[in-house]
Design an enzyme around this catalytic site. Structure first.
Site, short mmCIF file in Angstrom:
data_model
loop_
_atom_site.label_atom_id
_atom_site.label_comp_id
_atom_site.label_asym_id
_atom_site.label_seq_id
_atom_site.Cartn_x
_atom_site.Cartn_y
_atom_site.Cartn_z
N ASP A 84 25.29 86.64 -22.86
CA ASP A 84 25.29 87.92 -22.18
C ASP A 84 26.48 87.90 -21.21
OD1 ASP A 84 24.12 90.38 -21.03
OD2 ASP A 84 23.73 89.08 -19.31
N ASP B 69 27.26 90.51 -18.11
CA ASP B 69 26.93 90.85 -16.72
C ASP B 69 25.78 89.98 -16.21
OD1 ASP B 69 28.70 93.13 -16.67
OD2 ASP B 69 27.22 94.20 -17.86
N GLY C 36 20.74 94.68 -18.71
CA GLY C 36 20.76 94.62 -20.18
C GLY C 36 20.51 95.96 -20.86
N ARG D 43 23.80 102.38 -20.38
CA ARG D 43 24.13 103.24 -19.23
C ARG D 43 23.18 104.45 -19.14
NH1 ARG D 43 30.07 104.95 -19.70
NH2 ARG D 43 30.18 102.71 -20.09
N SER E 250 27.29 96.20 -22.59
CA SER E 250 28.28 96.98 -21.84
C SER E 250 29.46 97.46 -22.68
CB SER E 250 28.81 96.14 -20.68
OG SER E 250 29.84 96.86 -20.02
N ASN F 141 32.08 98.33 -21.25
CA ASN F 141 33.24 97.86 -20.47
C ASN F 141 33.58 96.40 -20.75
OD1 ASN F 141 33.96 100.19 -18.68
ND2 ASN F 141 31.81 100.00 -18.11
N ASP G 222 20.28 86.86 -18.59
CA ASP G 222 19.71 86.98 -17.24
C ASP G 222 18.76 88.17 -17.15
OD1 ASP G 222 21.63 89.07 -17.38
OD2 ASP G 222 21.65 89.18 -15.20
P1 B16 Z 1 28.19 99.85 -19.26
P2 B16 Z 1 24.90 92.95 -20.23
C1 B16 Z 1 24.63 95.49 -19.44
O1 B16 Z 1 25.43 94.38 -19.67
C2 B16 Z 1 24.20 95.53 -17.98
O2 B16 Z 1 23.30 94.46 -17.69
C3 B16 Z 1 23.49 96.82 -17.71
O3 B16 Z 1 23.12 96.88 -16.35
C4 B16 Z 1 24.42 98.00 -18.06
O4 B16 Z 1 23.76 99.24 -17.85
C5 B16 Z 1 24.83 97.86 -19.53
O5 B16 Z 1 25.46 96.62 -19.72
C6 B16 Z 1 25.79 98.96 -19.95
O6 B16 Z 1 26.98 98.79 -19.24
O7 B16 Z 1 27.79 101.00 -18.42
O8 B16 Z 1 29.34 99.05 -18.69
O9 B16 Z 1 28.42 100.22 -20.70
O10 B16 Z 1 23.99 92.40 -19.15
O11 B16 Z 1 24.19 93.24 -21.55
O12 B16 Z 1 26.18 92.16 -20.39
MG MG Z 2 23.07 90.62 -18.07
#
Ligand code: B16
Ligand code: MG
Length: 211
Positions: free
Chosen positions: A9, A11, A46, A49, A116, A118, A170
């Site tokens: 993962d 974030d 996880g 958005r 994400s 991003n 996490d």
């Molecule tokens: P984005 P991960 C997730 O990343 C985040 O934990 C989660 O809080 C967020 O809303 C999701 O990505 C989408 O992110 O807005 O940047 O597309 O923990 O799966 O790496």
């Molecule tokens: Mg995460």
């Protein structure tokens, strides 16, 4: 060795962008006068958005149109990306960098499995854009965690079966996604005590004791 690959993962595991997600959502919630704190923020780990926004709006006193929701998500993402722009290779800790390199040196195939959109930008900021053999992220999935799609795609990129890979997470949604896909999981941070995980990491470098 039990595992041939590891799917990380992003974030909250590789880097602390989970804190930036929190700050960006907190600013939006505060502007809209919606109660929001770190405990509620943990529910967003996880999760995509738009699903995150829906969880935040559960505490709102009025309903919002779809157009308003799209504008809120964009507002949050723009604030989040402003925070990401300040990141550099210094935001990858020595512990994470050294552990990743040690795992690669042991012959493990490494991939990212993140919800994400991003992800490419973050990997570039922290200098890991060419490091992983596969990057499965929010841009290539139709179902967010706890659906296992993001990890199944990552395993495909590594040409490995789920039972050959370990997922590092996490988020409770991520641990659930790993279990649903037939992956073993090492849980850390907010999800560390999740009983659906096979391993419970106090620190990222504890991975070296598993492999
Ligand atoms: P984005 P991960 C997730 O990343 C985040 O934990 C989660 O809080 C967020 O809303 C999701 O990505 C989408 O992110 O807005 O940047 O597309 O923990 O799966 O790496
Ligand atoms: Mg995460």
């Amino acid at each position: 060795m039990k595992y041939k690959g590891i799917i990380f993962d992003l974030d909250g595991v590789i880097c602390s962008t989970d804190e930036y997600h929190y700050l960006a959502w907190q600013a939006l919630a505060s502007r809209l006068d919606i109660p929001f704190d770190r405990e509620r923020n943990n529910l967003l780990r996880g999760v995509s958005r738009m699903e995150s926004l829906e969880i935040i709006l559960e505490k709102a006193e009025r309903a919002y149109t779809q157009d308003e929701k799209l504008a809120f998500a964009q507002e949050k993402n723009e604030r989040y990306r402003e925070l990401l722009k300040q990141m550099s290779e210094k935001d990858l800790t020595d512990e994470v960098r050294n552990t990743l390199h040690a795992l690669k040196a042991k012959g493990l195939q490494l991939a990212i499995g993140s919800s994400s959109k991003n992800t490419p930008f973050i990997l570039e900021r922290i200098g890991l854009d060419k490091f992983f053999m596969g990057v499965s992220d929010g841009n290539c999935i139709t179902h967010s965690k706890p659906h296992p799609e993001v990890f199944l795609k990552a395993a495909d990129m590594l040409k490995l079966k789920p039972e050959e890979c370990l997922v590092v997470e996490d988020a409770h949604a991520g641990v659930e996604a790993a279990a649903a896909g037939g992956f073993d999981c090492a849980a850390m941070g907010d999800a560390r005590d999740d009983q659906r995980a096979q391993w419970h990491l106090k620190r990222f470098s504890d991975l070296l004791g598993i492999i």
